[in-house]
Design a protein around this motif. Structure first.
Motif, mmCIF file in Angstrom:
data_model
loop_
_atom_site.group_PDB
_atom_site.id
_atom_site.type_symbol
_atom_site.label_atom_id
_atom_site.label_comp_id
_atom_site.label_asym_id
_atom_site.label_seq_id
_atom_site.Cartn_x
_atom_site.Cartn_y
_atom_site.Cartn_z
ATOM 1 N N ALA A 42 38.132 -50.417 -8.221
ATOM 2 C CA ALA A 42 38.548 -49.839 -9.492
ATOM 3 C C ALA A 42 37.643 -50.316 -10.625
ATOM 4 N N ALA A 43 37.175 -51.548 -10.533
ATOM 5 C CA ALA A 43 36.304 -52.088 -11.581
ATOM 6 C C ALA A 43 35.014 -51.284 -11.688
ATOM 7 N N GLU A 44 34.453 -50.893 -10.542
ATOM 8 C CA GLU A 44 33.234 -50.085 -10.562
ATOM 9 C C GLU A 44 33.483 -48.726 -11.214
ATOM 10 N N ALA A 45 34.602 -48.095 -10.849
ATOM 11 C CA ALA A 45 34.912 -46.779 -11.407
ATOM 12 C C ALA A 45 35.109 -46.855 -12.910
ATOM 13 N N ALA A 46 35.848 -47.871 -13.373
ATOM 14 C CA ALA A 46 36.091 -48.028 -14.801
ATOM 15 C C ALA A 46 34.788 -48.328 -15.540
ATOM 16 N N ASN A 47 33.940 -49.147 -14.935
ATOM 17 C CA ASN A 47 32.672 -49.511 -15.562
ATOM 18 C C ASN A 47 31.741 -48.305 -15.674
ATOM 19 N N ALA A 48 31.930 -47.319 -14.769
ATOM 20 C CA ALA A 48 31.106 -46.109 -14.797
ATOM 21 C C ALA A 48 31.626 -45.087 -15.801
ATOM 22 N N GLY A 49 32.718 -45.423 -16.504
ATOM 23 C CA GLY A 49 33.217 -44.547 -17.550
ATOM 24 C C GLY A 49 34.394 -43.674 -17.168
ATOM 25 N N PHE A 50 34.911 -43.808 -15.949
ATOM 26 C CA PHE A 50 36.078 -43.029 -15.536
ATOM 27 C C PHE A 50 37.352 -43.779 -15.915
ATOM 28 N N ARG A 51 38.406 -43.033 -16.242
ATOM 29 C CA ARG A 51 39.676 -43.649 -16.621
ATOM 30 C C ARG A 51 40.686 -43.510 -15.475
ATOM 31 N N PRO A 52 41.613 -44.453 -15.359
ATOM 32 C CA PRO A 52 42.562 -44.444 -14.244
ATOM 33 C C PRO A 52 43.551 -43.268 -14.330
ATOM 34 N N CYS A 53 43.864 -42.718 -13.185
ATOM 35 C CA CYS A 53 44.830 -41.624 -13.085
ATOM 36 C C CYS A 53 46.229 -42.137 -13.438
ATOM 37 N N LEU A 54 46.978 -41.340 -14.202
ATOM 38 C CA LEU A 54 48.325 -41.742 -14.585
ATOM 39 C C LEU A 54 49.371 -41.326 -13.552
ATOM 40 N N ARG A 55 48.973 -40.537 -12.547
ATOM 41 C CA ARG A 55 49.923 -40.124 -11.508
ATOM 42 C C ARG A 55 49.930 -41.105 -10.341
ATOM 43 N N CYS A 56 48.750 -41.402 -9.800
ATOM 44 C CA CYS A 56 48.703 -42.298 -8.622
ATOM 45 C C CYS A 56 48.548 -43.759 -9.022
ATOM 46 N N ARG A 57 48.236 -44.016 -10.296
ATOM 47 C CA ARG A 57 48.205 -45.369 -10.851
ATOM 48 C C ARG A 57 47.368 -46.350 -10.028
ATOM 49 N N PRO A 58 46.055 -46.345 -10.208
ATOM 50 C CA PRO A 58 45.198 -47.317 -9.525
ATOM 51 C C PRO A 58 45.571 -48.768 -9.794
ATOM 52 N N ASP A 59 46.338 -49.022 -10.856
ATOM 53 C CA ASP A 59 46.791 -50.387 -11.116
ATOM 54 C C ASP A 59 47.701 -50.903 -10.018
ATOM 55 N N SER A 60 48.325 -49.972 -9.255
ATOM 56 C CA SER A 60 49.257 -50.368 -8.199
ATOM 57 C C SER A 60 48.616 -50.399 -6.815
ATOM 58 N N ALA A 61 47.347 -50.067 -6.731
ATOM 59 C CA ALA A 61 46.687 -50.025 -5.421
ATOM 60 C C ALA A 61 46.596 -51.409 -4.806
ATOM 61 N N PRO A 62 46.670 -51.493 -3.478
ATOM 62 C CA PRO A 62 46.466 -52.795 -2.815
ATOM 63 C C PRO A 62 45.091 -53.347 -3.145
ATOM 64 N N GLY A 63 44.950 -54.661 -3.028
ATOM 65 C CA GLY A 63 43.666 -55.300 -3.290
ATOM 66 C C GLY A 63 42.571 -54.746 -2.407
ATOM 67 N N SER A 64 41.379 -54.653 -2.973
ATOM 68 C CA SER A 64 40.269 -54.052 -2.243
ATOM 69 C C SER A 64 39.713 -54.992 -1.181
ATOM 70 N N PRO A 65 39.665 -54.553 0.098
ATOM 71 C CA PRO A 65 39.028 -55.386 1.114
ATOM 72 C C PRO A 65 37.521 -55.422 0.959
ATOM 73 N N ALA A 66 36.987 -54.559 0.058
ATOM 74 C CA ALA A 66 35.542 -54.574 -0.176
ATOM 75 C C ALA A 66 35.080 -55.918 -0.681
ATOM 76 N N TRP A 67 35.977 -56.660 -1.388
ATOM 77 C CA TRP A 67 35.596 -57.980 -1.869
ATOM 78 C C TRP A 67 35.216 -58.888 -0.701
ATOM 79 N N GLY A 68 35.841 -58.681 0.451
ATOM 80 C CA GLY A 68 35.574 -59.552 1.593
ATOM 81 C C GLY A 68 34.206 -59.339 2.208
ATOM 82 N N LEU A 69 33.491 -58.296 1.772
ATOM 83 C CA LEU A 69 32.184 -57.998 2.346
ATOM 84 C C LEU A 69 31.038 -58.547 1.503
#
Length: 486
Positions: A54-81
């Motif tokens: 989500a940090a990458e998307a926000a940094n690229a200028g996109f805003r979070p969806c108010l329907r699916c709420r990216p704030d509630s998404a599980p933690g990204s396993p991408a950090w583990g890579l």
């Protein structure tokens, strides 16, 4: 972190929950980014781009969806890579409510600030500050929608010491002010938790074996501090000046845990409660990746089939868990838990909740300073080890702030009476290090043995080499195999 567009496309079109939090879909025509499970009509493929976080998307200028709420998404396993240094930096950033400068963060990690910025750019494509701002804004949105906390309190809880700064960052990411989000929630009839009882929702990627998690924790509950009844976990907590009780239940149909935090001033503890519980219940585990590695071993493959949704039980507080692990050396779980209860009764702090019920807090290192532990049912050698450990913690010789596994083992085994088994067991559960492996554990050696003959620690280490970097999960599966009789 390269994403496969074909896989991302299939996952979002199928609204596959297994990919929730693994990537985010940004829609070029609307400027919005969504979770793969967003209920909105799927956009055409040529109008989307994919981001790992989500940090990458926000940094690229996109805003979070108010329907699916990216704030509630599980933690990204991408950090583990990403690199170990970046992983440690992310954990340090999330371990404290307030922001840390890149210079301070780099100093704590033992690297230069320039090098740390370069690592974030290479591995995440964003700066440490951009990650911090995006994650805190997403967390603040959750509080705005799910609670009735005042906006100023939410700003403070999200780590912003300036309301003006909070409003600026929030509007940059959501293109709305916090007040507008609060009004939208009220217009939509969304009820928020209020008063001294506040509710949080912790999403995860299914499956999650909640019953098995509770069974593991239930066998080790600390009287007065923890409680497991049915499908509910409860414990008393202390964070800064806050004293309260949290209660966790499971909503399997929505793939989330429901957390109720009770106590005066509960809003001032929510960020750390969120982070600690995600680690306690291992909610951000990449179960597919873990299973893919461990299933190469036929014995673990068989046990994985019996344990879908495997999670590594963590700990609420590393210091508390380290004390309990030291107590557990060469005695049963039940005996160690009994002695830990005596420590709580003698040195712990008690408080009374709104209903008039008494609760106990596990003592801090400061409260245990000078304790002799001699008449609690411990040997003199074990009591001395506890005293040395408490002193080392207070003096900073023991560092819980996300050290690397080898560094942790070196510093903790330098203390008298603490060996490799204890070091790895604390790392495994107290620090949630996925590659920790207590090779000399009797249960592990028995599970890997042949007939009545136990395996040797060297044999266990050699076999577990193929389980990296998930050896801790392999150890958990071996313990479970003893109970299942396989």
């Amino acid at each position: 972190m390269q994403l496969d567009p074909a896989i991302c496309s299939s996952a979002r079109l199928a609204r596959d929950r297994r990919f929730d939090g693994r990537f985010f879909t940004a829609v070029k025509t609307t400027g919005i980014f969504c979770r793969p499970i967003c209920p909105a009509r799927p956009p055409l493929e040529h109008n989307v781009t994919y981001f790992a976080t989500a940090a990458e998307a926000a940094n690229a200028g996109f805003r979070p969806c108010l329907r699916c709420r990216p704030d509630s998404a599980p933690g990204s396993p991408a950090w583990g890579l990403v690199s170990t240094t970046v992983q440690r930096a992310l954990k340090l950033m999330r371990s404290e409510r307030e922001a840390q400068s890149v210079e301070v963060l780099a100093m704590r990690l033992g690297v230069s600030s320039r090098y740390l910025r370069r690592l974030f750019g290479e591995h995440l494509g964003v700066s440490p500050l951009a990650v911090w701002q995006a994650e805190r804004a997403l967390f603040a949105f959750r509080l705005l929608r799910d609670t009735e906390l005042p906006i100023a309190d939410i700003a403070f809880e999200a780590g912003f010491n300036s309301l003006r700064r909070f409003n600026g960052v929030f509007k940059q990411i959501y293109q709305r002010t916090p007040s507008e989000v609060r009004r939208e929630r009220a217009a939509g009839g969304v009820a928020g938790a209020r008063g001294s009882r506040i509710r949080l929702y912790l999403d995860y990627r299914p499956p999650l074996d909640w019953s098995q998690l509770l069974a593991f924790l239930g066998a080790r509950v600390l009287a007065g501090v923890e409680q497991v009844e049915g499908e509910v976990y409860q414990r008393s907590i202390a964070l800064d000046q806050f004293r309260g009780v949290l209660r966790v239940t499971h909503q399997a149909e929505k793939s989330r845990l429901v957390v109720e935090v009770q106590g005066e001033g509960a809003g001032a503890a929510l960020y750390l409660v969120n982070q600690r519980l995600r680690r306690l219940f291992d909610l951000d585990a990449d179960t597919e990746e873990i299973s893919a590695v461990l299933s190469r071993d036929p014995m673990l493959e068989k046990q994985l089939a019996l344990s879908p949704g495997l999670r590594l039980p963590g700990a609420w507080d590393p210091f508390e868990y380290a004390i309990r692990a030291i107590l557990g050396q060469q005695i049963s779980v039940a005996a160690a838990t009994t002695i830990a209860g005596r420590i709580v009764a003698r040195y712990g702090e008690s408080f009374v909740d709104d209903a008039g019920d008494e609760h106990w807090l596990f003592p801090t290192a400061q409260r245990l300073e000078g304790a002799d532990f001699s008449d609690l049912g411990l040997t003199r050698a074990r009591a001395r080890t506890l005293r040395e450990f408490v002193a080392a913690t207070l003096e900073g010789r023991v560092n819980f702030a996300e050290p690397e596994l080898d560094d942790w083992c070196r510093q903790i085994t330098a203390l008298p009476g603490i060996g490799d088994w204890t070091a790895h067991y604390i790392a495994m559960r107290g620090l949630s290090m996925p590659d920790a492996f207590p090779a000399s554990d009797l249960g592990i050696l028995q599970a890997l043995g042949s007939g009545a003959e136990k395996a040797k620690p060297k044999q266990a280490l050699a076999r577990a080499e193929n389980w990296r970097p998930w050896r801790a999960y392999g150890a958990l599966l071996l313990w479970q195999s003893l109970k299942s009789g396989d």
